[in-house]
Design a protein around this motif. Sequence first.
Motif, PDB file in Angstrom:
ATOM      1  N   GLN A  13      -7.600  17.540  22.144  1.00 24.83           N
ATOM      2  CA  GLN A  13      -6.885  18.213  23.236  1.00 24.83           C
ATOM      3  C   GLN A  13      -7.590  19.519  23.556  1.00 24.83           C
ATOM      4  O   GLN A  13      -7.922  20.290  22.667  1.00 24.83           O
ATOM      5  CB  GLN A  13      -5.435  18.459  22.823  1.00 24.83           C
ATOM      6  N   LEU A  17      -0.298  23.044  25.481  1.00 24.57           N
ATOM      7  CA  LEU A  17       0.806  22.565  26.317  1.00 24.57           C
ATOM      8  C   LEU A  17       2.114  23.157  25.817  1.00 24.57           C
ATOM      9  O   LEU A  17       2.255  23.478  24.638  1.00 24.57           O
ATOM     10  CB  LEU A  17       0.881  21.036  26.279  1.00 24.57           C
ATOM     11  N   GLN A  43       3.978  18.820  25.411  1.00 25.40           N
ATOM     12  CA  GLN A  43       3.149  18.406  24.273  1.00 25.40           C
ATOM     13  C   GLN A  43       3.581  17.048  23.738  1.00 25.40           C
ATOM     14  O   GLN A  43       2.751  16.185  23.465  1.00 25.40           O
ATOM     15  CB  GLN A  43       3.216  19.454  23.160  1.00 25.40           C
ATOM     16  N   GLU A  58      -4.136  16.909  30.180  1.00 24.53           N
ATOM     17  CA  GLU A  58      -3.297  18.074  29.925  1.00 24.53           C
ATOM     18  C   GLU A  58      -2.782  18.713  31.211  1.00 24.53           C
ATOM     19  O   GLU A  58      -1.618  19.077  31.320  1.00 24.53           O
ATOM     20  CB  GLU A  58      -4.049  19.135  29.111  1.00 24.53           C
TER      21      GLU A  58
END
Length: 178
Positions: A13, A17, A43, A58
């Motif tokens: 990632q 988030l 998330q 994302e």
Amino acid sequence: MPLTPNQKPAVGQKEPLATEREVSTIPMGGKHEGKYWVYPSEQMFFNAMKRKNWDAHEADMHTVVPIHNVVNEECWRKIMEWEGMHKTTCGQPKLLKFIGKPREYTPKARLLNLFGYRLPFDRHDWYVDRCGQEVRYVIDFYGGNHAGPGISFFLDVRPALTFSGAFDRARKMLSDLF
């Protein structure tokens, strides 16, 4: 959903988030009586998409998660329309559980597809506690007409095709006609 939701960043990632969650208006049934369903955080949603091998980004989560929540609230509203036929027997139905079945198309969706309609992009079965009686609802999720501004989707929400579900469908069809 896991007992302890995964709020940790996914492997690879790139951006952080949000981990805040929103409480829904959908009452929980069963052992969670008196509580309300809580929507996943950005998330959690991202992690779930990655776990299911979906193409998750994302940057999309800030938009996708609120849409997800609105769609679920609309599903519940439509279920409450169906449950309105039973309001004399049950004051407040509650959602026991839901199961996503994105590639298990309903017979109705398959039939409509034979006539040229698109298949739904998702399908859920929602299990509702109607004051002690478990009732299953089938929900087909379709993308809508993207010509105008805003989000566009269509939900085909109906009782599962059981004896009581067929009876409710017939009652609704007749009440819509007359």
